[in-house]
Design a protein around this motif. Structure first.
Motif, mmCIF file in Angstrom:
data_model
loop_
_atom_site.group_PDB
_atom_site.id
_atom_site.type_symbol
_atom_site.label_atom_id
_atom_site.label_comp_id
_atom_site.label_asym_id
_atom_site.label_seq_id
_atom_site.Cartn_x
_atom_site.Cartn_y
_atom_site.Cartn_z
ATOM 1 N N UNK A 99 37.285 58.381 48.734
ATOM 2 C CA UNK A 99 36.362 57.259 48.809
ATOM 3 C C UNK A 99 35.560 57.336 50.102
ATOM 4 N N UNK A 100 34.242 57.182 49.988
ATOM 5 C CA UNK A 100 33.408 57.080 51.194
ATOM 6 C C UNK A 100 32.709 55.731 51.134
ATOM 7 N N UNK A 101 32.766 54.991 52.236
ATOM 8 C CA UNK A 101 32.214 53.640 52.226
ATOM 9 C C UNK A 101 30.855 53.588 52.885
ATOM 10 N N UNK A 102 30.284 52.394 52.774
ATOM 11 C CA UNK A 102 28.907 52.207 53.213
ATOM 12 C C UNK A 102 28.714 52.373 54.718
ATOM 13 N N UNK A 103 29.536 51.665 55.499
ATOM 14 C CA UNK A 103 29.211 51.570 56.921
ATOM 15 C C UNK A 103 30.087 52.489 57.767
ATOM 16 N N UNK A 104 29.557 53.633 58.169
ATOM 17 C CA UNK A 104 30.385 54.564 58.930
ATOM 18 C C UNK A 104 30.725 54.033 60.323
ATOM 19 N N UNK A 105 29.968 53.035 60.799
ATOM 20 C CA UNK A 105 30.246 52.530 62.138
ATOM 21 C C UNK A 105 31.571 51.769 62.178
ATOM 22 N N UNK A 106 31.946 51.140 61.073
ATOM 23 C CA UNK A 106 33.155 50.320 61.089
ATOM 24 C C UNK A 106 34.270 50.883 60.211
ATOM 25 N N UNK A 107 33.980 51.967 59.489
ATOM 26 C CA UNK A 107 34.976 52.438 58.531
ATOM 27 C C UNK A 107 36.046 53.332 59.141
ATOM 28 N N UNK A 108 35.816 53.759 60.377
ATOM 29 C CA UNK A 108 36.844 54.553 61.044
ATOM 30 C C UNK A 108 37.576 53.667 62.046
ATOM 31 N N UNK A 109 38.857 53.958 62.228
ATOM 32 C CA UNK A 109 39.637 53.170 63.175
ATOM 33 C C UNK A 109 39.264 53.560 64.607
ATOM 34 N N UNK A 111 40.551 53.209 67.509
ATOM 35 C CA UNK A 111 41.514 53.581 68.552
ATOM 36 C C UNK A 111 42.252 54.889 68.271
ATOM 37 N N UNK A 112 41.967 55.526 67.134
ATOM 38 C CA UNK A 112 42.612 56.807 66.884
ATOM 39 C C UNK A 112 41.581 57.924 66.887
ATOM 40 N N UNK A 113 42.015 59.115 67.269
ATOM 41 C CA UNK A 113 41.072 60.216 67.299
ATOM 42 C C UNK A 113 40.680 60.573 65.868
ATOM 43 N N UNK A 154 39.621 65.956 68.913
ATOM 44 C CA UNK A 154 40.256 65.106 69.925
ATOM 45 C C UNK A 154 39.390 63.923 70.311
ATOM 46 N N UNK A 155 38.173 63.874 69.773
ATOM 47 C CA UNK A 155 37.277 62.776 70.134
ATOM 48 C C UNK A 155 37.553 61.530 69.302
ATOM 49 N N UNK A 156 37.121 60.407 69.860
ATOM 50 C CA UNK A 156 37.258 59.133 69.150
ATOM 51 C C UNK A 156 35.969 58.836 68.382
ATOM 52 N N UNK A 157 36.060 57.975 67.355
ATOM 53 C CA UNK A 157 34.869 57.714 66.534
ATOM 54 C C UNK A 157 33.640 57.300 67.339
ATOM 55 N N UNK A 158 33.828 56.517 68.420
ATOM 56 C CA UNK A 158 32.642 56.043 69.134
ATOM 57 C C UNK A 158 31.899 57.191 69.822
ATOM 58 N N UNK A 159 32.521 58.350 69.895
ATOM 59 C CA UNK A 159 31.828 59.483 70.508
ATOM 60 C C UNK A 159 30.960 60.241 69.503
ATOM 61 N N UNK A 160 30.924 59.723 68.250
ATOM 62 C CA UNK A 160 30.100 60.338 67.215
ATOM 63 C C UNK A 160 28.937 59.414 66.861
#
Ligand SMILES: Nc1ncnc2c1ncn2[C@@H]1O[C@H](COP(=O)(O)OP(=O)(O)OP(=O)(O)O)[C@@H](O)[C@H]1O
Ligand SMILES: [Mg+2]
Lengths: 333, 335
Positions: A99-109, A111-113, A154-160
């Protein structure tokens, strides 16, 4: 396109009702469709037409209560998803259906890499150990076109960036080589050039991996560009369905026709106003005993208020429409 | 991160200095005189000499600087010497309590263990109770468990500890006789029986504090969990086919703990001050008790010192909370 082979997913008469305090909301009504191996099925329809609820009903992602998937079957590899226990369904999610959801900004956790999040389904479903999962995760990142995958794990979602995150979401969805990928408006939250890149990526991945895809979108241009078949939804029902070229060339439902007219055309002289479909989407409170589109339909006549039209074949093979009005003759069918 | 921490520590120094000045000046200006409680028959000139002997003859800023020097140099060096036997060689007069004439630092060192045990355990148990309750309440929102938990925490939060303390004493000491109503500080734990006695006498004050802290923290925990349970990443985790336990206890809890840990860290110094009342009720002669007694008799050096220690704790734990936030939340960048 692959025709005739047995469908990977076969949904019949799916019905989902939200039992809320204010009453029942009939969000999905007798929706049927199938999906053949390697095929890309586009799903269009305005906001609230039940596209997401349909797909989430299949794999038990709706909160119950209020959601109640009360009728229908959904056969995947000989098993009915709607009759499975929660544990069995959990094994299907992420392994057989991605499943791929609409909003990639919020769909990843946050605090985890990214690596951890890609490795999770691999370890859960494929029984991989950490090292194997890490290797596979790096492969997946490379597959979705993220440079320097080893390090980026090793990066976190906010680095993408947004587009990169959606690539990560796709990598997660594809981690266990699913038979079916369901993408729920995966490009809506992205800007146009990134949208195009993601579309290209999915096209390429489909050619390479051969999974079947359900692609939900508001954008008819996207459907025209990548889908084999299209399913138009309105008010929780399928109103028209067929091969993309048949539906686009010969739209049979007044709603589909209106939808195609709302697309601004570049090659023709600009119209003074953008075309819109007048009126409001239907309230889904009552059990649908009438055509949901009749209030906004120019062709509506008395039968439309009495009887909810069933899907009937029109024109080309596999093309069907749920409408009492015959678009060819311009008279009741 | 290290850079940030050092920078924050450097900024904390002027903050603490300003606080110390304010604490000192306010108490200095406060009405009340160390000789006020002495018999009226003492002649004024003797009274004046006593005041001079207490060091009250100097101008206020001179007294502040002397006090500060004793506070941050002399007393710590004594504390280090007492704890490690390692003499730094800083000599000089120490801050003396007007009431007992013994060094304030020694009194605090005597009183500290009781407070740390009672308050610390009260806080620790509070957290241990609050986190699971908050998690379950949020996950089963509106269930009977949640309703009961919310009700109890509302009561525990709105009823002051002096009331719960008295109710506990009434029920468990007077009626049931399970626990002693007074805390005996002289009690030494030597064997199993004396350990059991210690547990029994510490149980009620710890329970009162734990209840109060738990009701506060569980509300935070519940709210934070609810915030996170509706997030998109939870749906993603479920779509990956993860076990519900993993979804809630790994994905949601890890995010929900970020604000809760900060609140817990910031709350630690306020718990010290909050324990003043509980110490009074159960006769625990800890720091809070020392502070209250010093205020009664206008023992300003004692009050100044304890207040100053509380101020340092508040500044320090605010700093710790910020650093923890940066450690727990990878999105926070402190450079
Ligand atoms: N949790 C819920 N409780 C009650 N009603 C709901 C819930 N979730 C969805 N619905 C209703 O189900 C209907 C279909 O919603 P759905 O999200 O499937 O629409 P959609 O076609 O995906 O729209 P969009 O294009 O905006 O994503 C809507 O009318 C909505 O009000
Ligand atoms: Mg949707």
């Amino acid at each position: 396109m692959p025709d005739g082979s047995a469908p990977v997913l076969d949904v019949r008469d799916l019905k989902t009702v939200f039992r809320t305090r204010a009453g029942d909301i009939h969000a999905v009504n007798a929706v049927s469709f199938d999906l053949r191996p390697g095929e890309l099925l586009g799903v269009v329809g305005e906001s609230g037409s039940g596209k997401s609820v349909t797909m989430m009903s299949l794999i038990g992602l709706l909160p119950t209560p209020p959601a109640d998937v009360c009728d229908g079957t959904a056969m995947l590899a000989g098993q009915d998803l709607l009759r499975m226990g929660p544990e069995a369904l959990r094994a299907v999610r992420g392994r057989d259906i991605g499943f791929v959801f609409q909003d990639p900004m919020t769909s990843l956790n946050p605090v985890f890499t990214v690596g951890f999040q890609i490795m999770e389904p691999l370890r859960r479903h494929m029984g991989m150990d950490k090292a194997q999962a890490r290797r596979r995760a790096a492969e997946l990142l490379a597959l979705v076109g993220i440079p320097d995958p080893e390090r980026r794990l090793k990066d976190f979602p906010h680095q993408f960036s947004g587009g990169m995150r959606q690539r990560v979401m796709i990598a997660i969805a594809l981690a266990c080589d699913p038979k079916v990928l369901i993408a729920d408006e995966p490009t809506t939250a992205l800007d146009v050039t990134i949208q195009a890149q993601i579309l290209e990526l999915v096209k390429e991945l489909r050619a390479r991996l051969g999974m079947a895809i359900i692609w939900i979108t508001h954008d008819l241009g996207v459907i025209a560009g990548i889908a084999d078949r299209v399913m138009v939804m309105y008010g929780g029902q399928v109103v028209e369905h067929g091969r993309v070229r048949d539906v686009f060339a010969d739209p049979a439902h007044p709603y589909t026709r209106a939808l195609l007219q709302t697309v601004p055309k570049l090659r023709e002289p600009r119209e003074a106003q953008l075309r819109v479909i007048e009126g409001q989407p239907p309230l889904l409170g009552a059990h649908p005993a009438a055509c949901p589109f009749r209030a906004r339909c120019g062709q509506a006549f008395d039968r439309c208020a009495r009887e909810n039209p069933a899907r009937r074949p029109v024109g080309a093979q596999g093309h069907d429409v749920a409408c009492h009005w015959d678009h060819r003759s311009g008279a009741p069918a | 991160m290290l850079n940030y921490t050092l920078r924050r520590l450097a900024f904390a120094v002027p903050t603490v200095l300003v606080i110390s000045l304010i604490v000192f000046l306010m108490l200095d200006m406060a009405p009340g005189d160390p000789t006020a409680s002495l018999p009226l028959t003492i002649p004024p000139e003797v009274r004046e000499q006593m005041r001079l002997a207490l060091g009250l003859g100097d101008p206020v800023l001179v007294r502040y600087v002397k006090w500060l020097h004793m506070m941050v140099v002399v007393e710590p060096s004594h504390m280090i010497a007492n704890a490690t036997g390692w003499n730094i060689g800083v000599e000089g007069p120490r801050i003396l309590s007007w009431q007992t004439r013994s060094p304030v630092g020694d009194i605090i060192v005597q009183r500290m263990p009781q407070t740390l045990w009672v308050v610390g355990l009260g806080y620790l148990f509070g957290i241990l109770i609050a986190v699971p309750i908050g998690v379950i309440s949020a996950y089963r929102q509106y269930s009977w468990f949640d309703q009961a938990g919310t009700f109890v925490s509302m009561v525990g939060f709105s009823v002051p500890t002096f009331f719960t303390g008295v109710v506990f004493i009434l029920i468990f000491s007077v009626w049931l006789g399970w626990f002693p109503s007074m805390y005996d500080t002289t009690h030494q734990v030597r064997d199993w029986d004396s350990f059991v006695f210690q547990v029994r006498q510490i149980a009620m004050p710890v329970a009162v504090l734990a209840l109060f802290n738990a009701s506060q923290i569980s509300r935070f925990m519940r709210a934070s969990m609810l915030d996170n349970l509706n997030q998109d990443y939870v749906r993603t985790a479920r779509a990956k086919g993860l076990r519900e336990k993993t979804v809630v206890l790994v994905h949601v809890l890890r995010n929900s703990m970020i604000p809760v840990v900060t609140v817990i860290a910031i709350g630690i110094p306020t718990v010290f001050t909050g324990a003043i009342i509980t110490e009074q009720i159960f006769r625990v002669n800890g720091l809070g008790d020392a502070l209250i007694r010093a205020i009664y008799v206008s023992d300003w050096p004692m009050v100044q010192t304890i207040t100053f220690i509380f101020a340092i704790l508040i500044v320090l734990f605010n700093l710790i909370a910020d650093v923890l936030y940066g450690i727990l939340d990878p999105r926070i960048r402190y450079d």
